[in-house]
Design a protein around this motif. Structure first.
Motif, PDB file in Angstrom:
ATOM      1  N   CYS A 165      63.912  42.610 154.302  1.00 53.32           N
ATOM      2  CA  CYS A 165      65.820  42.725 153.667  1.00 53.32           C
ATOM      3  C   CYS A 165      65.769  41.300 154.276  1.00 53.32           C
ATOM      4  O   CYS A 165      65.591  41.538 155.362  1.00 53.32           O
ATOM      5  CB  CYS A 165      66.465  44.026 154.546  1.00 53.32           C
ATOM      6  N   LYS A 205      69.317  40.433 154.752  1.00 57.60           N
ATOM      7  CA  LYS A 205      70.809  41.171 153.716  1.00 57.60           C
ATOM      8  C   LYS A 205      71.120  41.025 154.728  1.00 57.60           C
ATOM      9  O   LYS A 205      72.611  40.294 155.129  1.00 57.60           O
ATOM     10  CB  LYS A 205      71.109  42.149 153.839  1.00 57.60           C
ATOM     11  N   CYS A 222      73.003  42.910 156.905  1.00 61.89           N
ATOM     12  CA  CYS A 222      74.028  43.577 157.302  1.00 61.89           C
ATOM     13  C   CYS A 222      74.592  43.525 158.618  1.00 61.89           C
ATOM     14  O   CYS A 222      73.715  43.772 159.360  1.00 61.89           O
ATOM     15  CB  CYS A 222      74.582  44.967 156.310  1.00 61.89           C
ATOM     16  N   TYR A 249      75.553  45.067 160.781  1.00 58.85           N
ATOM     17  CA  TYR A 249      75.310  46.751 161.297  1.00 58.85           C
ATOM     18  C   TYR A 249      73.993  47.639 161.670  1.00 58.85           C
ATOM     19  O   TYR A 249      73.758  48.351 162.309  1.00 58.85           O
ATOM     20  CB  TYR A 249      76.398  47.749 160.568  1.00 58.85           C
ATOM     21  N   CYS A 250      73.282  46.286 160.517  1.00 58.88           N
ATOM     22  CA  CYS A 250      72.032  46.818 160.766  1.00 58.88           C
ATOM     23  C   CYS A 250      70.963  46.747 160.710  1.00 58.88           C
ATOM     24  O   CYS A 250      70.157  44.829 160.901  1.00 58.88           O
ATOM     25  CB  CYS A 250      71.849  46.795 158.764  1.00 58.88           C
ATOM     26  N   PRO A 262      66.236  44.115 158.899  1.00 58.99           N
ATOM     27  CA  PRO A 262      66.011  42.732 158.650  1.00 58.99           C
ATOM     28  C   PRO A 262      65.336  42.103 159.825  1.00 58.99           C
ATOM     29  O   PRO A 262      64.301  41.613 159.726  1.00 58.99           O
ATOM     30  CB  PRO A 262      67.488  41.954 158.544  1.00 58.99           C
ATOM     31  N   GLN A 266      64.409  48.042 150.727  1.00 61.11           N
ATOM     32  CA  GLN A 266      65.350  48.184 150.833  1.00 61.11           C
ATOM     33  C   GLN A 266      66.545  47.261 149.944  1.00 61.11           C
ATOM     34  O   GLN A 266      67.176  48.490 149.959  1.00 61.11           O
ATOM     35  CB  GLN A 266      65.170  47.602 152.291  1.00 61.11           C
ATOM     36  N   ARG A 307      78.738  42.540 153.454  1.00 61.74           N
ATOM     37  CA  ARG A 307      77.803  42.939 152.287  1.00 61.74           C
ATOM     38  C   ARG A 307      77.294  42.178 150.959  1.00 61.74           C
ATOM     39  O   ARG A 307      77.437  42.780 150.411  1.00 61.74           O
ATOM     40  CB  ARG A 307      78.728  44.764 152.294  1.00 61.74           C
TER      41      ARG A 307
END
Ligand code: 5AD
Ligand code: SF4
Length: 500
Positions: free
Chosen positions: A176, A178, A180, A182-183, A186, A220, A299
Motif C-alpha cells: 500500500c 497510502k 494513512c 494510523y496504519c 505500508p 489493500q 485519507r
C-alpha cells in the motif's frame, strides 16, 4: 523424513492467502499439517500488526512455548507476516526460543529458511533465520513484479480439484502507498506492486476449472490496480475485471476487496454493472465522517467526497451492497466529530461496518504526531454507540429482504446448529430459541442449520443437508433478525463446473 507443521493465521484475508500458499510450498516438501501444536516439528504464526490486540494474542502463544524446546530440541518456531516485519529481531530478545522471522514480502524464502534450520541428530543445525524487507530497496516498479520471487509464490498455488474448496482468494496487488497516519501496512507489506494481468487471469481461470465457485480478488487498495506492460499498454482495474469475467466464464461469482474511496474510476463501476457474475458488493472503508479527522488520518478525501462516491456507485447499481470500516477515538476526536460517523452510516445504509477503537501503532506517523488523548472508556462508549447505529441500519436493510429469493453460497453449518449438535446449550437466548424449535419438530427428522452468504455478502441461515456446503443454492428469505437473514431452501443449484 516426514515432518509435521502447525500453522496458525491471524488477521486479514491477505494473511489467509499467504498461509495457503505457504502450506502448498511446505506440503510439496513433504510436510504434513496438524491442528495440534504439541505434535508439530515446525510451528509457524502468520501474524497481524494492524491493532495491538492482534499482536497480544501472538505474544501469549509465544510465551506459552517458552520451555517447549527443553523436551523437543529439534522444534522450529517461526513468526511470519506483519509482526515479524514490524518488530524484527526484537522478537528474539523477548522470546529467545523463536528460530525464524519472515516478513510478508519475503515468504518465497520461507521453505528454504526452514530447510536451513533442519535438524541434524536431535538439534537444530543452523543459526536463526531472518528475512525481512527492512530498509532494503523497495519493490517499486510494476514491471519488476513480473520477475519478483513473490510472484512465484502466488503462481505456486495448488489447483487440485481434490482440495475441494468452493471459495478462493487471488491477489492482484500487494502492499500500500497510502500511508494513512494510523496504519502499519505500508511499513509491513511495503509499496504497492501490481501483478501482471495475464497471471491473474490464468489463476482465476484455473481455479474455476478446478471447481471453485467464488473467487475474491485481494488488494489493500484494490481499485488502484493499474498494470504498465512496459510497451505502451496499460491494463486498468476496470479492464482487468472485464477480462477476468470473460476468461473465466464458468466462474459464477467474482468479488473483490478492499476498495479505497478515492480514484475509483467509472470504468470499474461499469464493469460491475455490466458483468452479471461480478458480485455487486463493495467494501470501501470511510474510517470517519469528520473532515478534520479524515485530514489527520491522511485519507485524502472529505466526508462529502466519500458520500459522492457512494452516490455514484448507487447510481450505477441501485442494488449494490456496501460495507465500511470506522476508527473511533482517533487522537483529538471530539464528541461532535464522532457523531458525524453515525450520519455516514445512516446515509450510506451499509450492510455492515467493522468498527475499531484507535490503537497506537509503533512506527506510524500518528504515534509520533498525536497524543492518544481519547480515554479508553470513551473509545469503548463510541464504539458501542456506532455499533448500535449500524445494527439499526442492518435491521432495516434485512427487513427489506424478507420475501425475496437470493442466491446463497453455503459456507458451513451455522454456529447455532454446531453448538446444538455438540449438545452444549448454555442457556442464552439464541440457543433457547433453537432448542424450543427442535422440540416442536418431528424428532425423527434431524435438521441441520446451514449458513451462507448472498452475492451482497449478507449472512443467511436456513435448514438443509450439510452436503450442500460448498454449493450455490437458492433461498427464499422468510424472516430477518438484526444481523442475520433466515430462509427456506428454494431449489438446489448444482455447482457450475467447466463447460456447463
Ligand atoms: N487502530 C485502529 N484501527 C485500525 N485500522 C488500521 N489501523 C488501525 C489502528 N491503528 C483499521 C482500519 C482499517 C482496518 C483494516 O483496520 O479501519 O480499514
Ligand atoms: Fe492502511 Fe490506509 Fe493503506 Fe488501508 S489505505 S492499508 S488503512 S495505509
Amino acid at each position: 523424513m516426514r515432518r509435521t507443521l502447525y500453522l496458525e493465521t491471524f488477521g486479514c484475508q491477505m494473511n489467509e492467502l499467504d498461509s495457503e500458499l505457504v502450506l502448498t510450498q511446505l506440503r510439496a516438501r513433504g510436510y504434513e499439517s496438524t491442528d495440534d501444536r504439541q505434535q508439530a516439528d515446525v510451528i509457524l504464526y502468520n501474524t497481524c500488526s494492524v491493532r495491538e490486540h492482534a499482536e497480544q494474542k501472538v505474544w501469549s502463544r509465544l510465551g506459552e512455548m517458552r520451555n517447549w524446546k527443553q523436551t523437543k530440541p529439534h522444534l522450529v518456531i517461526g513468526v511470519i507476516g506483519c509482526m515479524a516485519e514490524r518488530d524484527g529481531t526484537n522478537i528474539f530478545q523477548r522470546f529467545p526460543h523463536v528460530d525464524l522471522l519472515c516478513g510478508p514480502g519475503e515468504l518465497d524464502k520461507l521453505a528454504m529458511m526452514i530447510d536451513n534450520l533442519t535438524t541434524v541428530g536431535n538439534q537444530l543445525h543452523s543459526e536463526r533465520q531472518v528475512a525481512l524487507m527492512g530498509s532494503r530497496s523497495r519493490r517499486s516498479s510494476t514491471l519488476a513484479a513480473a520477475h519478483d520471487n513473490l510472484e512465484l509464490l502466488d503462481l505456486s498455488r495448488s489447483f487440485s480439484p481434490t482440495d475441494n474448496a468452493a471459495q478462493a482468494y487471488v491477489r492482484i496487488t500487494r502492499g500500500c502507498n497510502k500511508f494513512c497516519t494510523y496504519c502499519v501496512v505500508p511499513y509491513t507489506r511495503g509499496p504497492e506492486v501490481h501483478r501482471p494481468p495475464e497471471n491473474i487471469i490464468e489463476e482465476v481461470r484455473r481455479l474455476a476449472d478446478a471447481g471453485v465457485l467464488e473467487v475474491t480478488l485481494l488488494g489493500q487498495t484494490i481499485n488502484h490496480y493499474r498494470y504498465d506492460h512496459g510497451d505502451g499498454r496499460i491494463t486498468t482495474f476496470g479492464q482487468l475485471l472485464y477480462q477476468i469475467h470473460e476468461a473465466a466464464s464458468h466462474l459464477p461469482r467474482l468479488r473483490f476487496v478492499t476498495s479505497f474511496p478515492r480514484d475509483f474510476e467509472d470504468e470499474a463501476l461499469q464493469a460491475m454493472r455490466d458483468c452479471p457474475r461480478i458480485c455487486r458488493y463493495l467494501h470501501v472503508p470511510a474510517q470517519h465522517g469528520s473532515d478534520r479527522i479524515l485530514k489527520l488520518m491522511n485519507r485524502g478525501y472529505t466526508a462529502e467526497q466519500y458520500l459522492q462516491f457512494i452516490g455514484r456507485a448507487r447510481a450505477y447499481m441501485p442494488d449494490i451492497s456496501l460495507a465500511s470500516d470506522f476508527i473511533v477515538g482517533f487522537p483529538t476526536e471530539t464528541d461532535q466529530e464522532f457523531q458525524t460517523c453515525k450520519e455516514v452510516i445512516r446515509q450510506c445504509r451499509f450492510k455492515n461496518s467493522f468498527i475499531f477503537k484507535y490503537s497506537l501503532r509503533p512506527g506510524t506517523t500518528a504515534i509520533t504526531r498525536f497524543e492518544d488523548d481519547v480515554p479508553p472508556e470513551v473509545k469503548k462508549q463510541r464504539n458501542n454507540e456506532l455499533l448500535d447505529v449500524q445494527a439499526q441500519v442492518c435491521d432495516q436493510n434485512n427487513r427489506e429482504m424478507v420475501g425475496r429469493q437470493v442466491e446463497v453460497m453455503v459456507e458451513g453449518q451455522s454456529k447455532l446448529a454446531s453448538r446444538w449438535v455438540a449438545g452444549s446449550g448454555n442457556g442464552n437466548q439464541v440457543e433457547l430459541g433453537w432448542e424450543k424449535r427442535q422440540k416442536s419438530q418431528d424428532a425423527d427428522q434431524p435438521k441441520f442449520q446451514l449458513s451462507g452468504r448472498t452475492r451482497g455478502d449478507q449472512i443467511v441461515v436456513f435448514d438443509g443437508d450439510p452436503a450442500l456446503v460448498g454449493q450455490l443454492v437458492e433461498v427464499d428469505i422468510t424472516r430477518s433478525k438484526t444481523l442475520t437473514l433466515f430462509g427456506r431452501l428454494t431449489r438446489d443449484r448444482r455447482p457450475v463446473t467447466a463447460g456447463v
